[in-house]
Design an enzyme around this catalytic site. Structure first.
Site, PDB file in Angstrom:
ATOM      1  N   GLY A  43       0.839  -1.452   0.043  1.00  0.00           N
ATOM      2  CA  GLY A  43      -0.283  -0.040  -0.030  1.00  0.00           C
ATOM      3  C   GLY A  43       0.757   1.404  -0.235  1.00  0.00           C
ATOM      4  N   SER A 172      -4.606   0.050  13.829  1.00  0.00           N
ATOM      5  CA  SER A 172      -4.761   1.079  14.205  1.00  0.00           C
ATOM      6  C   SER A 172      -5.765   1.626  15.589  1.00  0.00           C
ATOM      7  CB  SER A 172      -6.589   1.338  13.481  1.00  0.00           C
ATOM      8  OG  SER A 172      -7.133   1.862  14.482  1.00  0.00           O
ATOM      9  N   TYR A 201     -14.096  -3.144  10.785  1.00  0.00           N
ATOM     10  CA  TYR A 201     -12.957  -2.297  10.557  1.00  0.00           C
ATOM     11  C   TYR A 201     -12.116  -2.528  12.007  1.00  0.00           C
ATOM     12  CZ  TYR A 201      -9.044   1.054  10.311  1.00  0.00           C
ATOM     13  OH  TYR A 201      -8.020   1.915  10.905  1.00  0.00           O
TER      14      TYR A 201
END
Length: 317
Positions: A43, A172, A201
């Site tokens: 990414g 995260s 998520y």
């Protein structure tokens, strides 16, 4: 007059808070070079991944940009070469939402490269609809967990033979609200009414943390470290802010309170290069500092089972 004073005071407080945030963001201060090292950053065509890859290229590493889009990947490669002066930067196509793509990438990499010193699993998606990939898995779970899991597993022999080496997983702080339900790991039981983009998520980010915990256990004594990190709240293309309601009013203001991609990349860079973490493994970082994992995040039995269940899922696809 009172109203004007109130506005001025709040502006001053806001500026002070912004200044405080900028001064307290973790910054990697290590200038270590990486000549002779081989790095993969997934990414890395934009955002945090791009800034991470560019920094490592500036240190002389051979950098592989693993991205989904040919146009964006090639453009990022050319920009990094131009800005870093390092010609040893290469783009290779990788779609984490396709196990065939992951296997092709790993097979080609193993055939053409003699070593892999640093693997940075940076790619991910934030809020996506409950749609399935070609492998029949929820796209958010496959892109954020099952794809990186398969990639890491396939590259482990080369990573271990390159020791001392490092695996870095970008997660995260949302992981702390994630839930692991082995009867619904891929969210296959969710209905259009019960499905939550944000919960999906959070679950995938908890998987990143548990994968790191289990990797550290499995790689103990091999010279390979595995750590994960929260990059902070960063303005990147993972969210198209311009399409959110009333974005033209609040985005310019909100942007002052979030990190730039360069700032968001600092902890990834720190974990990739700093001698301070050379022997640190199984930890969670933010702003270039170790942070305490939640009880769930450091649950070794849960991490072990997630690894085993993930192996079963990718074996079927």
């Amino acid at each position: 007059m009172v109203f004007i004073s109130f506005i001025v005071l709040n502006l001053i407080l806001a500026l002070l808070y912004i200044t405080y945030c900028k001064l307290t963001y973790g910054i990697n201060k290590c200038s270590r070079h990486l000549v002779g090292k081989v790095v993969i950053v997934t990414g890395s065509s934009s955002g945090i991944g791009y800034e991470t890859a560019k920094d490592l290229a500036e240190r002389g590493a051979r950098v592989i940009l693993a991205c989904i889009n040919d146009l964006h990947g090639n453009k990022a490669r050319d920009q990094i070469i131009s800005e870093s002066g390092n010609q040893d930067v290469h783009y290779r196509q990788l779609d984490l939402a396709s196990f065939d793509s992951v296997r092709r990438f790993a097979e080609e990499f193993i055939k053409t490269e003699k070593r892999l010193d640093i693997l940075i699993n940076n790619a991910g998606v934030l809020v996506v609809d409950n749609v399935k990939t070609e492998n029949g898995l929820f796209v958010g779970m496959q892109t954020n967990h099952f794809g990186p899991f398969l990639l890491t597993k396939l590259l482990l022999p080369l990573i271990k033979s390159s020791a001392p080496s490092r695996i870095i997983n970008v997660t995260s702080i949302a992981y702390s609200k994630g839930i692991i339900d082995f009867n619904n790991l891929n969210l296959e039981k969710e209905t259009p009414q019960s499905y939550s983009k944000m919960q999906a998520y959070k679950n995938s980010k908890l998987c990143n943390v548990l994968m790191t915990t289990e990797l550290a256990r499995r790689l103990e004594g091999t010279g390979v470290t595995a750590n994960c990190l929260h990059p902070g709240v960063v303005k990147t293309e993972i969210v198209n802010y311009d399409k959110l309601p009333f974005s033209k009013y609040w985005v310019p203001i909100a942007s002052l309170f979030v990190k730039t991609p360069r700032e968001g990349a600092q902890t990834s860079i720190y974990l990739a290069v700093s001698p301070e973490v050379e022997n640190v493994t199984g930890c969670y970082f933010a702003d270039c500092q170790v942070k305490t994992l939640s009880k769930t995040g450091r649950n070794t039995e849960l991490a072990r089972r997630l690894w085993e269940e993930s192996e079963k899922i990718i074996a079927k696809k």
